[in-house]
Write an enzyme that holds these catalytic residues in place. Structure first.
Site, PDB file in Angstrom:
ATOM      1  N   GLY A 106      -1.546   6.340  -1.556  1.00 43.38           N
ATOM      2  CA  GLY A 106      -2.388   7.536  -1.510  1.00 43.38           C
ATOM      3  C   GLY A 106      -3.643   7.332  -0.693  1.00 43.38           C
ATOM      4  N   ASP A 107      -4.284   6.182  -0.855  1.00 44.31           N
ATOM      5  CA  ASP A 107      -5.490   5.877  -0.076  1.00 44.31           C
ATOM      6  C   ASP A 107      -5.176   5.805   1.414  1.00 44.31           C
ATOM      7  OD1 ASP A 107      -7.741   5.327  -2.022  1.00 44.31           O
ATOM      8  OD2 ASP A 107      -6.253   3.954  -2.819  1.00 44.31           O
TER       9      ASP A 107
END
Length: 397
Positions: free
Chosen positions: A168-169
């Site tokens: 996600g990052d």
């Protein structure tokens, strides 16, 4: 070889850990001058994450490659003044604090854009700069969960699972880099005015979720966890060989399916007109997967891959990093770059992607020591040696 495509672009990074630094890493790999602002008190926590060598994270050397490390104490007025001066000469500023933190430091958009009207400011946060959740803390795990990714990841009889990396990052960081480049293009053709690129982690993940929303909006369909298969796209699955390896077989093209069935000795399925199209195959997915499972399970991995390669069926072993490290394709394309740590120890770092034929990115240097470039960067701003020494003595840098 021509210069890198982002040569001449100046970036100031206030990011820590993953999303902001990954965004800046992409720009640095393609020639941008990235000045990473770190606290004199230990710097980016990523320096101490995961496997360490001589006290420094191996991850750090990749995440911060091609960046310049400058230490500034943003709790000291002189440190803030220097940060503003850096931003006044920058094309892009990247930050991934919780909304409002940069404003409290005196480095918010209103201040920085007044100093530098052409500035592009990339702001990565859990929930974006607006909305009822803007002030809540949010990491990649939260973005993956709220963005819908974790709900569909795993097996139906078990709880949701995470990917093995902080995906996600990294997705948010990529959107940040894309947004920054689009904003630079807008500045170029629209009078030189900068803007804010507002990236929320949960939205970055949600943007990758394919047909999740329209399927629900039109008929109330909620996509669930389905393990290693994708319902409606058949066959595509993971199978276990006789010697315990896992292989992925993608036979979901009409012609490919027929070749696959012939290769595994199931001419009956290959010639069945009901299975000629994806809809028919999906209706009999269990039967098809049972046939592939039985064949793969009766052979060792090398034989499975040899047969499917000759049949021109997409298939691969599920690679561990050990498999990657000895793979000829990775080696041929330079994806396993040899490098040396500060003490001379040899190791490898991932090659740079994407590949540009005329102006490729590259690893120019590995992640720097904390504050390694402080003096040279401040000297470029016009500060003399005595000024820099006084700032260091005061605790500003």
């Amino acid at each position: 070889m021509s210069q890198k495509p982002l040569q001449g672009v100046k970036v100031v990074e206030f990011g820590t850990l993953i999303a902001g630094p990954f965004c800046a890493r992409v720009l640095a790999e393609f020639g941008a001058e990235v000045i990473k602002v770190e606290s004199p008190d230990g710097g980016d926590p990523l320096r101490q994450w995961r496997k360490l060598h001589e006290g420094t994270s191996l991850w750090w050397y990749v995440q911060a490659r091609n960046k310049k490390s400058v230490t500034l104490n943003l709790k000291h007025p002189d440190g803030v003044a220097l940060a503003r001066k850096l931003c006044a000469n920058a094309d892009i500023v990247i930050e991934n604090f919780r909304p409002g933190v940069m404003e409290k430091l005196g480095l918010g958009w209103e201040v920085l854009s007044a100093d530098n009207p052409g500035l592009v400011m990339v702001r990565l946060s859990g929930f974006g700069q607006t909305g009822p959740m803007a002030q809540q803390p949010g990491f990649g795990a939260i973005g993956e969960s709220m963005g819908g990714l974790r709900f569909v990841t795993g097996f139906p009889d078990r709880p949701p699972v995470k990917s093995g990396i902080s995906i996600g990052d990294s997705i948010a960081g990529l959107w940040g880099a894309i947004g920054a480049l689009m904003a630079l293009r807008h500045r170029e053709v629209n009078g030189g005015r900068g803007q804010v690129v507002d990236v929320a982690l949960y939205e970055a993940v949600f943007a990758m979720m394919e047909s999740l929303l329209p399927e629900y909006s039109m008929g109330g369909h909620v996509r669930e966890r389905t393990g290693n298969i994708m319902p409606g796209i058949t066959p595509s699955n993971t199978h276990t060989t006789r010697d315990g390896e896992h292989v992925v077989v993608g036979g979901n093209g009409d012609a490919i399916f027929k070749r696959l069935m012939l290769a595994i000795g199931r001419s009956d399925l290959a010639e069945d007109p009901a299975l000629a199209g994806n809809a028919g195959r999906s209706a009999r997915a269990d039967e098809i997967y049972a046939a592939i499972d039985a064949w793969v399970g009766a052979h060792d991995v090398g034989d499975v891959l040899d047969v499917l390669k000759r049949a021109d069926v997409p298939a691969t072993k599920v690679y561990s990093i050990a498999d990657i490290f000895r793979d000829a394709q990775y080696a041929a394309r330079g994806m396993l770059e040899e490098a040396a740590l500060p003490d001379g120890a040899a190791f490898h770092v991932p090659g740079v992607v994407p590949r540009l034929t005329e102006s490729p990115g590259a690893t120019d240097w590995l992640g720097p020591r904390l504050g390694e470039h402080t003096d040279s960067v401040l000297a470029a701003l016009g500060l003399g040696a005595e000024n820099i020494a006084a700032l260091r003595e005061s605790g500003a840098i």
